[in-house]
Each structure stands twice: as structure tokens, then as C-alpha cells.
Write a protein that holds these residues in place. Sequence first.
Motif, PDB file in Angstrom:
ATOM      1  N   GLN A  84       0.833  -1.204   0.000  1.00  0.00           N
ATOM      2  CA  GLN A  84       0.000   0.000   0.000  1.00  0.00           C
ATOM      3  C   GLN A  84       0.868   1.255   0.000  1.00  0.00           C
ATOM      4  O   GLN A  84       0.629   2.181  -0.774  1.00  0.00           O
ATOM      5  N   MET A  88       1.184   4.214  -2.896  1.00  0.00           N
ATOM      6  CA  MET A  88       0.867   5.606  -2.564  1.00  0.00           C
ATOM      7  C   MET A  88       2.073   6.514  -2.779  1.00  0.00           C
ATOM      8  O   MET A  88       1.932   7.625  -3.294  1.00  0.00           O
ATOM      9  N   ASN A  92       2.312   9.539  -5.523  1.00  0.00           N
ATOM     10  CA  ASN A  92       2.622  10.902  -5.102  1.00  0.00           C
ATOM     11  C   ASN A  92       3.911  11.423  -5.712  1.00  0.00           C
ATOM     12  O   ASN A  92       4.012  12.614  -6.036  1.00  0.00           O
TER      13      ASN A  92
END
Length: 111
Positions: A84, A88, A92
Motif C-alpha cells: 500500500q 501511494m 505521489n
Amino acid sequence: MTDTPNNNEDPKLSKDIEAFYKRADAIIELANSQLGPESHSGQVGASLLYAAARYSASVASIGFVKGSDLAAEKNEIIEFYTKQYRQMLSDNLDDYADNFDKYVQTGAEQK
């Protein structure tokens, strides 16, 4: 640090996604409030990572009856959270690369 990423795909976010970003923005705002002469972004980031790990361990423990059962699932839990976080972080970093001039203050703008 900036908050929610530039989301050009869907200007109308679902209520769940909107709430997700609102919570994330509140945490980012708290982290930014701790920046100062006594703590730079690297130090605040390290504290934020520790807090995320500590909170994730607490969340992961929910539903277990014994610590030994939690320990038996440790590798799977780490794999889940690592996957995860990797996704992420990748998303980003892509957003920051695509919007670098908007997000990052370099000496060039200050002249």
C-alpha cells in the motif's frame, strides 16, 4: 509540503474518497505545523513514518485474540502495508514530478 494531489481525472470525488483526502490533509497540516528551527522536514517526516507504523500496528491487531496469532501473521501484515505504501508513494512521486513547479519552491522563484 502540499496536501491532496492534483486530481484531474474526476472533479467530483465520492464522499468516501473526499473524506479520505480530508483526513490525510489534516495529518499533513499537523506535520507542517511542527516544522521550525528545532525540527526540519526530515525529522518531522521520520516522526510521521513512525506514527503511521505505530498506528498501522494497532489497526492490524484488531480482531486478533492472542499476541501469538498476530505475530504469526506479521509477514503478511508487513507485506500488505508495504504494498500500500509503495503504491501511494509512487503515485505521489509521479504527482510531484508532474507538478514540480507548482509544489516545490526552488531558489529560482524567489529571485
